[in-house]
Scaffold this motif. Structure first.
Motif, PDB file in Angstrom:
ATOM      1  N   HIS A   1      -3.452   8.022  -2.053  1.00  0.00           N
ATOM      2  CA  HIS A   1      -2.836   8.977  -1.118  1.00  0.00           C
ATOM      3  C   HIS A   1      -2.790   8.409   0.295  1.00  0.00           C
ATOM      4  CE1 HIS A   1      -1.765  12.477  -3.495  1.00  0.00           C
ATOM      5  NE2 HIS A   1      -2.769  12.132  -4.294  1.00  0.00           N
ATOM      6  N   GLN A   2      -3.814   7.651   0.664  1.00  0.00           N
ATOM      7  CA  GLN A   2      -3.810   7.056   2.010  1.00  0.00           C
ATOM      8  C   GLN A   2      -2.752   5.960   2.130  1.00  0.00           C
ATOM      9  OE1 GLN A   2      -7.873   5.843   2.722  1.00  0.00           O
ATOM     10  NE2 GLN A   2      -8.492   7.884   3.382  1.00  0.00           N
TER      11      GLN A   2
ATOM     12  N   LYS B   1       0.147   6.029   0.464  1.00  0.00           N
ATOM     13  CA  LYS B   1       1.454   6.582   0.099  1.00  0.00           C
ATOM     14  C   LYS B   1       2.478   6.466   1.226  1.00  0.00           C
ATOM     15  CE  LYS B   1       3.184  10.982  -1.589  1.00  0.00           C
ATOM     16  NZ  LYS B   1       3.669  11.787  -0.505  1.00  0.00           N
ATOM     17  N   ASP B   2       2.088   6.756   2.451  1.00  0.00           N
ATOM     18  CA  ASP B   2       3.062   6.727   3.542  1.00  0.00           C
ATOM     19  C   ASP B   2       3.023   5.433   4.351  1.00  0.00           C
ATOM     20  OD1 ASP B   2       4.138   9.219   2.873  1.00  0.00           O
ATOM     21  OD2 ASP B   2       2.375  10.184   3.761  1.00  0.00           O
ATOM     22  N   THR B   3       2.507   4.374   3.758  1.00  0.00           N
ATOM     23  CA  THR B   3       2.560   3.055   4.403  1.00  0.00           C
ATOM     24  C   THR B   3       3.700   2.265   3.745  1.00  0.00           C
ATOM     25  OG1 THR B   3       1.108   1.955   2.802  1.00  0.00           O
ATOM     26  CG2 THR B   3       0.026   3.125   4.602  1.00  0.00           C
ATOM     27  N   ASP B   4       3.807   0.978   4.040  1.00  0.00           N
ATOM     28  CA  ASP B   4       4.856   0.140   3.420  1.00  0.00           C
ATOM     29  C   ASP B   4       4.526  -0.227   1.971  1.00  0.00           C
ATOM     30  OD1 ASP B   4       6.485   0.129   5.573  1.00  0.00           O
ATOM     31  OD2 ASP B   4       5.972  -1.899   6.275  1.00  0.00           O
ATOM     32  N   THR B   5       3.415   0.288   1.470  1.00  0.00           N
ATOM     33  CA  THR B   5       2.982  -0.103   0.123  1.00  0.00           C
ATOM     34  C   THR B   5       3.928   0.423  -0.963  1.00  0.00           C
ATOM     35  OG1 THR B   5       0.727   0.021   0.929  1.00  0.00           O
ATOM     36  CG2 THR B   5       1.010  -0.042  -1.468  1.00  0.00           C
ATOM     37  N   THR B   6       4.308  -0.467  -1.874  1.00  0.00           N
ATOM     38  CA  THR B   6       5.136  -0.066  -3.024  1.00  0.00           C
ATOM     39  C   THR B   6       4.268   0.011  -4.282  1.00  0.00           C
ATOM     40  OG1 THR B   6       7.041  -1.193  -2.069  1.00  0.00           O
ATOM     41  CG2 THR B   6       7.172  -0.704  -4.415  1.00  0.00           C
TER      42      THR B   6
ATOM     43  N   THR C   1       1.542  10.119  -6.390  1.00  0.00           N
ATOM     44  CA  THR C   1       2.043   9.479  -5.161  1.00  0.00           C
ATOM     45  C   THR C   1       3.379   8.772  -5.332  1.00  0.00           C
ATOM     46  OG1 THR C   1       0.953   7.385  -5.671  1.00  0.00           O
ATOM     47  CG2 THR C   1      -0.321   9.002  -4.390  1.00  0.00           C
TER      48      THR C   1
ATOM     49  N   ASP D   1      -1.793  -0.447   7.379  1.00  0.00           N
ATOM     50  CA  ASP D   1      -0.591   0.138   7.963  1.00  0.00           C
ATOM     51  C   ASP D   1      -0.314  -0.492   9.332  1.00  0.00           C
ATOM     52  OD1 ASP D   1       1.534   1.914   7.837  1.00  0.00           O
ATOM     53  OD2 ASP D   1       0.465   3.391   9.075  1.00  0.00           O
TER      54      ASP D   1
END
Ligand code: PEP
Ligand code: MN
Length: 358
Positions: free
Chosen positions: A39-40, A42-47, A81, A251
């Protein structure tokens, strides 16, 4: 295997405007831990969410992974996510379980890539799969062995492939946990420019403070992505604690990294220039390392000569060295004048080192 544009298809299909980011803990520890990190991220550049389920440990007695149970946590993290998932597989049984739990990308660990028998077993188990397989470099600096592993998958009709550069073991202690030996990855990239190349700065560094610089070097060398170990409480991680960073730090890092654009003619020029400059930096770094080693040997010789009361300057030996170096230089298109200048300077420094021996 030959270089083919198709090697990059799986990566292009993500449609990213930045390098691929794979992030997540070294090991899946508990369901809560996996979900919280996912969840942490989820809103980063991580795919792609990574987590080791079966952990290859250098020595027994360390945490060896939660096993198949953890695959369910990865599945749940994906559902919640939308992140894709990846884990290490080291035998055909791991493959079967990972496929059953819908893991999207499988990676082959450094300790597996060294063994053609095991790599072949895994490649056989994955025959014809459309899953992506990422192959870490073997622990020893051997490009042929690394490429051999890639080829074993390719010939089993596994066409969605990529490689992960995680550095190489050395007996000598360096600032790295695993020496990057950038030249090996650069050679691989020259031979297979379309085979996606991903940096794992975490296992190269072994510590979190140099991860940023490693990532920047990789991006300057046109790597396609990063795989970074990430944990909400890195110091308390059950494995590889010293090298993990928080999702927030990841991030920030992806925002601070310079990513070169290749859209206009001018930036294409800059991009090529930067890549070549970074290659020069890699070689310059090696030159300094080698010179440092040479001077350490000079120190030892100085000690030996002193103990035996022998003069430092041995003209005959020095002329032999010069003669050999001039010949070797010729083979590499280096002028005699240049070799003389360089080796006179090296010799001068060596003599100074020998004199300094107490
Ligand atoms: C890992 O990614 O956690 C791991 C064990 O990596 P490697 O195979 O590179 O040591
Ligand atoms: Mn690890």
């Amino acid at each position: 295997m030959e270089n083919k544009k198709e090697l990059k298809t799986w990566l292009n299909n993500f449609g990213l405007d930045h390098p691929l980011v794979i992030a997540g803990p070294c090991s899946a520890e508990t369901e809560e831990q996996v979900l919280k990190i996912a969840h942490q991220l989820k809103d980063t550049d991580t795919t792609v969410l990574r987590a080791g389920i079966w952990k290859p440990r250098t020595r027994p007695g360390n945490f060896e992974g939660v096993g198949a149970l953890g695959l369910k946590w990865l599945q749940k993290a994906k559902e919640e996510t939308g992140l894709l998932t990846t884990t290490e597989v080291a035998n055909a049984n791991h493959v079967e379980l990972a496929l059953k739990h819908d893991i999207d990308i499988l990676w082959i660990g450094a300790r597996t890539t060294v063994s053609p028998f095991i790599v072949q077993d895994i490649a056989d188990a994955l025959k014809g799969t459309d899953k992506t397989v990422l192959i870490k470099n073997p622990v020893n600096p051997d490009l042929a062995l690394w490429l051999g592993a890639v080829e074993r998958f390719y010939t089993q009709d596994v066409k969605n492939l990529g490689v992960i550069h995680r550095g190489f073991s050395t007996y000598e202690k360096t600032r790295y946990r695993n020496n990057p030996e950038w030249q090996i990855a650069v050679d691989l990239q020259t031979q297979f420019p379309d085979l996606p190349l991903i940096l794992d700065p975490s296992h190269i560094a072994g510590r979190r403070d140099i991860i940023f610089d490693l990532c920047q070097t990789a991006l300057d060398l046109n790597y396609d992505g990063l795989m970074v170990e990430t944990h909400f409480d890195p110091d308390k991680a059950w494995s590889d604690a010293a090298q993990q960073i928080t999702p927030a730090a990841l991030d920030q890092m992806t925002k601070d990294l310079r990513i070169r654009k290749t859209t206009s003619m001018e930036s294409e020029f800059n991009n090529k220039l930067n890549t070549l400059r970074t290659k020069i930096d890699v070689v310059d770094h090696q030159i300094i390392e080698q010179l440092g080693k040479r001077m350490q040997i000079a120190d030892d010789i100085g000690g030996l000569k002193k103990a035996n009361n022998v003069a430092i300057l041995q003209a005959k030996r020095w002329n032999e060295i010069l003669g050999k170096m001039i010949l070797q230089g010729e083979e590499r298109n280096l002028s005699e004048e240049f070799i003389l200048k360089v080796f006179k300077a090296i010799h001068q420094e060596s003599i100074q080192h020998q004199k300094n021996v107490e």
